[in-house]
Each structure stands twice: as C-alpha cells, then as structure tokens.
Design an enzyme around this catalytic site. Sequence first.
Site, PDB file in Angstrom:
ATOM      1  N   LYS A   1       0.838  -1.181   0.000  1.00  0.00           N
ATOM      2  CA  LYS A   1       0.000   0.000   0.000  1.00  0.00           C
ATOM      3  C   LYS A   1       0.881   1.242   0.000  1.00  0.00           C
ATOM      4  CE  LYS A   1      -4.054  -2.026   2.216  1.00  0.00           C
ATOM      5  NZ  LYS A   1      -5.130  -1.827   3.214  1.00  0.00           N
TER       6      LYS A   1
ATOM      7  N   ASP B   1       0.899  -6.405  18.136  1.00  0.00           N
ATOM      8  CA  ASP B   1      -0.139  -5.959  17.222  1.00  0.00           C
ATOM      9  C   ASP B   1      -1.288  -6.973  17.220  1.00  0.00           C
ATOM     10  OD1 ASP B   1      -0.930  -4.097  15.012  1.00  0.00           O
ATOM     11  OD2 ASP B   1      -0.808  -5.956  13.835  1.00  0.00           O
TER      12      ASP B   1
ATOM     13  N   GLU C   1      -2.159  -5.016  22.088  1.00  0.00           N
ATOM     14  CA  GLU C   1      -3.187  -4.232  21.411  1.00  0.00           C
ATOM     15  C   GLU C   1      -4.473  -5.073  21.432  1.00  0.00           C
ATOM     16  OE1 GLU C   1      -4.053  -1.862  17.223  1.00  0.00           O
ATOM     17  OE2 GLU C   1      -3.055  -3.794  17.197  1.00  0.00           O
TER      18      GLU C   1
END
Length: 459
Positions: free
Chosen positions: A94, A208, A236
């Site tokens: 991306k 994460d 997280e």
Amino acid sequence: MIGRASLSVVLALSLTGCEGLSTTPAANYEPQAYAEFENAEWTRDAVIYQLNTRQFTSEGTFAAAQEQLPRLAEMGVDIVWLMPIHPIGEVNRKGSMGSPYSVLDYRAVNPDLGTEEDFRAFVDAAHELGLKVILDWVANHSAWDSPLTTQHPEWYTRTPEGEMTPPEGTDWSDVVDFDYSNAELREYMTGSLTYWVREFDVDGYRADVAGYVPTDFWETARAELDAIKPVFMLAEWETRDLHRKAFDATYAWGWKEAMQELVAEGSGAGKMRGYYSGQSVTWPSEAYRMVYTDNHDQNSWDGVASEIYGPAYETAIALSFTGPGIPLIYNGQEADLDRQLAFFEKDEIEWRDGQYDPLLRQLITLKTEERALWNGKHGAPLVEVPSSASDDVFSFVRGEGEQRVFGVFNLSPRDQAVTFELARHHGTFTNALTGEAAEFDADTSLTLGAWDYRIFTAE
C-alpha cells in the site's frame, strides 16, 4: 494496525461496566493475586512514548532518532515503543513505502531505517539514558512475499479453495494470515521474539492485534522472554485473561471511547465514571491499562487529537495521567501535532516548541513522584469524591493521608461551581500544576470553567 478496520469498535471487548455505576472505596479490599508473573520494577511508574522511526526525523533512521533520545529522557518518559522495524513487503504494498505492519523478515531490520548495528547503537544509547526500548511485533500475519510463504506454506491460513488469505474481516490486503494451529510456526515466532531480546537487548514488545493470536502462544513466549531478562509486554487488545501469564498492559479502548463520546455529546461525566467503575470491579488490580489521547491508528485513520477532543484536549491528557492506567504519548504530541501523518508514505513530523510540552513534562513528573498514580497494583485505587455537580464533574482521590492525589475534572462544556461531600479530600494540598496552596474542608468549593480541571497533592 487496528485503525483501518475500526476493530476498537467492531470487537467491543471492553469490560467497562455501566454508565450509572458509582466508584466506591476499596482501601480495605485486597483481591487475590491474578497475574502469575511479576512486573519489571522499571514499569511500575512508567510512561510510554510511541516512536515512528520513518516519520520521527527528516532522515527517518535509527541514527537520527538516537540523537533525540536525550530529549526524551529529559522529558521523563520511560519506555520507547518503536513501530515495526522490519523490512516491508513489496507484493500488494500500500502506497510507495508500504505499511510497517507488512513484515517481510522477522529477524532483520528495514534498510530504510538503518543497519543492525545502527539499531543496536540506538538500544544501547537508550539504555545509557535509563530508557527502555520495546518493539512492535506483528505475530498474526506476514507480507505476501515473505520467504516464509514459500518455505513454510503450511504455516498460513487457507480459504476453502486452498488459497492464502488476509486476516478475515479486515481490509489488510497487503498481508497474509498465519495459522497458529501449526506448532512449528509457534516455535519460529517465539524464537524470533527471543532473538531480539538476546541479540539486541530489547526490553519487550507491543503485540499488534494480540487477540488474533492464541493466548497460550503469548503465555509461552512471555515465559521464555522472562527467562532471559525481565520484559514489558503490551497487547493491542482489551481482555482480562491476557494479564494472567502474558501481558503487563492492554489497550484501554474503553477509556478512549468514553472520553471521545462524552466530548462529542457534551453529556457530562457519566461515561467516564462508568469506565472507571467497570475497571474497579471487573479487571484485576495487576492489569496496566494503557490510556491515550493519540496514537498512530487514531492519527492516521480517525483524525487529529486536538480536533477530536477540541477544548477538552488538555483535560483528557491530564486525566490520562491522573486516573488509573499507564499513559501513552504519541510522537509529535509534545510539538502540538496538528495534522494526520500519511501512513504509507514518508511524512515527517513538524517539530516546534509546543504548548503541550510543558504540561506533559509536569504530568510525567507528577506520575513519577506520586506513588498513588503508579501503574496497576503499584498505584492506589480511584475513590470517587461525590460532589454537587456529579453529573458533569468527576472528582476522586487516589492514595491515603499525605500520599493522596485529589483530582477534579469538569467533563462538560458547562461552567461549574462545585461543593464536595464526605471527607475523603479534606486536608492541606498543593495545586500540582501551579504550586498554589489549597485547603479543603466541608465548606470548600471550586469554580471550574467548561472542560476545566484541577489536580492537588496532599501535604
């Protein structure tokens, strides 16, 4: 990496209790020990600073970031959380630079950030200054072009058609999902976690989307890491069981959501009272809950913190340091970060003398010096001080006697003239931010403007 799929809303895993509950004293109640590990001593009053190496300096390197470590140490932060430092995948990337959460190689550093020796020098310099360094760890998925996809294709989740796939229910098209039913994957990933602690002396990890990975994996990994040295682990995620054997800290999404909702609605203190009530009755006292007014997900996908919180921004920052929880500072907050940083491109923070820098320094000093404000079981429980304006004002003490901190937060857009009930706050205090003396008894009142607050320390 939560932000792009809005998982803080989709998953809604917070045990925050009901808005109408009232926080009650717990001074005589000592709950049975929950965590089966001991927090590292240096975590007990710690403040976390999140650092995105790519955006932190114009060079975007470890070496350039290292030059700023003395400033961070002088600021008073304790733990520097580095966003993922590994090489980034090319396939399905991306943007031009890609997401640091698309990991190509778990045992290498991104050459854009520097060399392994540069990273080692960064960690060593941090340690010399008394700072700890934790790495952002992406255990749930890898880049599509990671060598693991061809060397160990059996380590990956498959569609019914037999194809590898991004994590289900996300728009993370640049990554491919791991299958943790595979014992060899677990062994490799645990070995990779221990590698950075053994070889580079890092001090722990921020995991994460930790809840996407089986809890027993994290528990095994934590035991192996602690066998090397005491570490700090931040998940997280927002579930209690992660605190039993794996993580010191979890995200307090419920705190952020309560604060943002009451600001947007102008509804007063109820949602924040409900959050703290839920914490006191449903979460173990050992749990560090990470509270924040900004981080990379919020800044990249939700908006600029100063705009989200508006006139309540300073109050939200102050409450994040004063109420129970381990506070986070996102890089650039001290420089009044006023724009969303591009996530997939180079987008340097504009550094300047910010109006929030002195406040953050004062709050860090306050948290360090006042043991009542320490993290988890090392601090004191929050005990509400009922007031004449309890619908809008949230007032509380933490600690006892001369160790008390008395906080009064007007969580509304309305001015308040406040009197207080009971005697939990009576005594001689000092305004923690101005140094002015204050005396509280049954007749004392305070006048607060919209979104105003006071923090007092007992004498």
